[in-house]
Design a protein around this motif. Structure first.
Motif, PDB file in Angstrom:
ATOM      1  N   LEU A  38       0.947  -1.208  -0.090  1.00 10.77           N
ATOM      2  CA  LEU A  38       0.055   0.172  -0.055  1.00 10.77           C
ATOM      3  C   LEU A  38       0.777   1.343   0.079  1.00 10.77           C
ATOM      4  O   LEU A  38       0.520   2.317  -0.663  1.00 10.77           O
ATOM      5  N   ALA A  39       1.859   1.299   0.628  1.00 12.24           N
ATOM      6  CA  ALA A  39       2.998   2.169   0.508  1.00 12.24           C
ATOM      7  C   ALA A  39       3.475   2.614  -0.824  1.00 12.24           C
ATOM      8  O   ALA A  39       3.610   3.755  -1.246  1.00 12.24           O
ATOM      9  N   GLU A  40       3.736   1.764  -1.272  1.00 11.61           N
ATOM     10  CA  GLU A  40       4.196   1.779  -2.821  1.00 11.61           C
ATOM     11  C   GLU A  40       3.323   2.262  -3.642  1.00 11.61           C
ATOM     12  O   GLU A  40       3.589   3.118  -4.614  1.00 11.61           O
ATOM     13  N   MET A  41       1.972   1.743  -3.471  1.00 14.59           N
ATOM     14  CA  MET A  41       0.869   2.105  -4.496  1.00 14.59           C
ATOM     15  C   MET A  41       0.488   3.402  -4.188  1.00 14.59           C
ATOM     16  O   MET A  41      -0.266   4.047  -4.919  1.00 14.59           O
ATOM     17  N   HIS A  42       0.421   3.850  -2.996  1.00 19.38           N
ATOM     18  CA  HIS A  42      -0.170   5.146  -2.384  1.00 19.38           C
ATOM     19  C   HIS A  42       0.880   5.905  -1.432  1.00 19.38           C
ATOM     20  O   HIS A  42       0.814   6.026  -0.391  1.00 19.38           O
ATOM     21  N   PRO A  43       2.026   6.549  -2.266  1.00 16.58           N
ATOM     22  CA  PRO A  43       2.871   7.173  -1.429  1.00 16.58           C
ATOM     23  C   PRO A  43       2.328   8.429  -0.809  1.00 16.58           C
ATOM     24  O   PRO A  43       3.123   8.840   0.239  1.00 16.58           O
ATOM     25  N   ASP A  44       1.133   8.887  -1.054  1.00 16.10           N
ATOM     26  CA  ASP A  44       0.807   9.894  -0.452  1.00 16.10           C
ATOM     27  C   ASP A  44       0.122   9.754   1.206  1.00 16.10           C
ATOM     28  O   ASP A  44       0.029  10.699   1.963  1.00 16.10           O
ATOM     29  N   LEU A  45      -0.024   8.464   1.356  1.00 15.19           N
ATOM     30  CA  LEU A  45      -0.456   7.864   2.600  1.00 15.19           C
ATOM     31  C   LEU A  45       0.680   7.830   3.471  1.00 15.19           C
ATOM     32  O   LEU A  45       1.519   7.334   3.393  1.00 15.19           O
ATOM     33  N   ASP A  46       0.380   8.199   4.792  1.00 12.15           N
ATOM     34  CA  ASP A  46       1.219   8.030   5.915  1.00 12.15           C
ATOM     35  C   ASP A  46       0.930   6.490   6.675  1.00 12.15           C
ATOM     36  O   ASP A  46      -0.044   5.885   6.252  1.00 12.15           O
ATOM     37  N   HIS A  47       1.747   6.013   7.584  1.00  9.98           N
ATOM     38  CA  HIS A  47       1.601   4.763   8.073  1.00  9.98           C
ATOM     39  C   HIS A  47       0.418   4.563   8.954  1.00  9.98           C
ATOM     40  O   HIS A  47      -0.352   3.615   8.877  1.00  9.98           O
ATOM     41  N   ARG A  48       0.080   5.693   9.614  1.00 11.67           N
ATOM     42  CA  ARG A  48      -1.296   5.757  10.334  1.00 11.67           C
ATOM     43  C   ARG A  48      -2.349   5.372   9.412  1.00 11.67           C
ATOM     44  O   ARG A  48      -3.368   4.799   9.845  1.00 11.67           O
ATOM     45  N   GLU A  49      -2.470   6.116   8.352  1.00 13.58           N
ATOM     46  CA  GLU A  49      -3.496   6.089   7.440  1.00 13.58           C
ATOM     47  C   GLU A  49      -3.678   4.712   6.818  1.00 13.58           C
ATOM     48  O   GLU A  49      -4.746   4.040   6.490  1.00 13.58           O
ATOM     49  N   ILE A  50      -2.557   4.096   6.517  1.00 15.32           N
ATOM     50  CA  ILE A  50      -2.405   2.759   5.923  1.00 15.32           C
ATOM     51  C   ILE A  50      -2.741   1.864   6.848  1.00 15.32           C
ATOM     52  O   ILE A  50      -3.817   0.787   6.469  1.00 15.32           O
ATOM     53  N   CYS A  51      -2.399   1.888   8.105  1.00 10.12           N
ATOM     54  CA  CYS A  51      -2.939   0.942   9.222  1.00 10.12           C
ATOM     55  C   CYS A  51      -4.566   1.222   9.171  1.00 10.12           C
ATOM     56  O   CYS A  51      -5.307   0.221   9.406  1.00 10.12           O
ATOM     57  N   ARG A  52      -4.892   2.391   9.304  1.00  7.85           N
ATOM     58  CA  ARG A  52      -6.502   2.505   9.352  1.00  7.85           C
ATOM     59  C   ARG A  52      -7.097   1.929   8.524  1.00  7.85           C
ATOM     60  O   ARG A  52      -8.110   1.369   8.660  1.00  7.85           O
ATOM     61  N   LEU A  53      -6.763   1.986   7.220  1.00 12.79           N
ATOM     62  CA  LEU A  53      -7.305   1.141   6.248  1.00 12.79           C
ATOM     63  C   LEU A  53      -7.312  -0.231   6.133  1.00 12.79           C
ATOM     64  O   LEU A  53      -8.203  -0.819   5.504  1.00 12.79           O
ATOM     65  N   LEU A  54      -6.138  -0.807   6.614  1.00 21.91           N
ATOM     66  CA  LEU A  54      -6.145  -2.198   6.743  1.00 21.91           C
ATOM     67  C   LEU A  54      -7.197  -2.623   7.849  1.00 21.91           C
ATOM     68  O   LEU A  54      -7.977  -3.726   7.611  1.00 21.91           O
ATOM     69  N   VAL A  55      -7.327  -1.859   8.714  1.00 20.53           N
ATOM     70  CA  VAL A  55      -8.327  -2.052   9.719  1.00 20.53           C
ATOM     71  C   VAL A  55      -9.720  -2.218   9.161  1.00 20.53           C
ATOM     72  O   VAL A  55     -10.509  -2.989   9.190  1.00 20.53           O
ATOM     73  N   GLN A  56      -9.863  -1.270   8.412  1.00 20.69           N
ATOM     74  CA  GLN A  56     -11.309  -0.926   7.704  1.00 20.69           C
ATOM     75  C   GLN A  56     -11.530  -2.028   6.716  1.00 20.69           C
ATOM     76  O   GLN A  56     -12.571  -2.748   6.581  1.00 20.69           O
ATOM     77  N   ALA A  57     -10.434  -2.391   5.835  1.00 23.13           N
ATOM     78  CA  ALA A  57     -10.812  -3.468   5.117  1.00 23.13           C
ATOM     79  C   ALA A  57     -10.948  -4.771   5.454  1.00 23.13           C
ATOM     80  O   ALA A  57     -11.538  -5.589   5.510  1.00 23.13           O
ATOM     81  N   GLU A  58     -10.156  -4.986   6.888  1.00 18.39           N
ATOM     82  CA  GLU A  58     -10.460  -6.522   7.518  1.00 18.39           C
ATOM     83  C   GLU A  58     -11.692  -6.452   8.016  1.00 18.39           C
ATOM     84  O   GLU A  58     -12.629  -7.452   8.044  1.00 18.39           O
ATOM     85  N   LEU A  59     -12.441  -5.264   8.667  1.00 17.83           N
ATOM     86  CA  LEU A  59     -13.756  -5.342   8.922  1.00 17.83           C
ATOM     87  C   LEU A  59     -14.785  -5.424   7.965  1.00 17.83           C
ATOM     88  O   LEU A  59     -15.980  -6.032   8.209  1.00 17.83           O
ATOM     89  N   ALA A  60     -14.624  -5.082   6.694  1.00 19.07           N
ATOM     90  CA  ALA A  60     -15.330  -5.304   5.491  1.00 19.07           C
ATOM     91  C   ALA A  60     -15.041  -6.490   4.797  1.00 19.07           C
ATOM     92  O   ALA A  60     -15.660  -6.739   3.670  1.00 19.07           O
ATOM     93  N   GLY A  61     -14.205  -7.469   5.214  1.00 19.91           N
ATOM     94  CA  GLY A  61     -13.978  -8.803   4.617  1.00 19.91           C
ATOM     95  C   GLY A  61     -12.521  -8.910   4.066  1.00 19.91           C
ATOM     96  O   GLY A  61     -12.481 -10.059   3.240  1.00 19.91           O
ATOM     97  N   GLY A  62     -11.602  -7.993   3.936  1.00 20.65           N
ATOM     98  CA  GLY A  62     -10.445  -8.150   3.542  1.00 20.65           C
ATOM     99  C   GLY A  62     -10.011  -7.043   2.431  1.00 20.65           C
ATOM    100  O   GLY A  62     -11.043  -6.350   1.854  1.00 20.65           O
TER     101      GLY A  62
END
Length: 86
Positions: A38-62
């Motif tokens: 995700l960091a390579e695909m979206h260099p504009d996102l910081d670590h906190r934003e990436i982790c938040r998105l991973l949690v949201q993705a997990e809650l939504a099924g992956g």
């Protein structure tokens, strides 16, 4: 599933981080790969934003890899993500 060959030092780093964070070596490696992808695909996102998105993705099924690549405004999305604020 497959086999990924890594150096002994990276394996040790995975073991230490996995133990500290309550993850198996494989789970820690997969976490780092998702964050790195995700960091390579979206260099504009910081670590906190990436982790938040991973949690949201997990809650939504992956993580939806195709959606992450094609997401509007450079923001990855979860598979069947619920409507609302990201």
């Amino acid at each position: 599933m497959g086999i990924v060959k890594i150096s002994e030092s990276m394996h040790e780093n995975l073991r230490v981080a996995g133990n500290a964070l309550g993850r198996s070596i494989n789970a820690q490696a997969e976490h780092w790969m998702k964050v790195g992808m995700l960091a390579e695909m979206h260099p504009d996102l910081d670590h906190r934003e990436i982790c938040r998105l991973l949690v949201q993705a997990e809650l939504a099924g992956g993580l939806d890899l195709v959606g992450a690549i094609n997401a509007p405004q450079g923001k990855p999305r979860a598979a069947s993500a619920p409507k609302g604020k990201h």
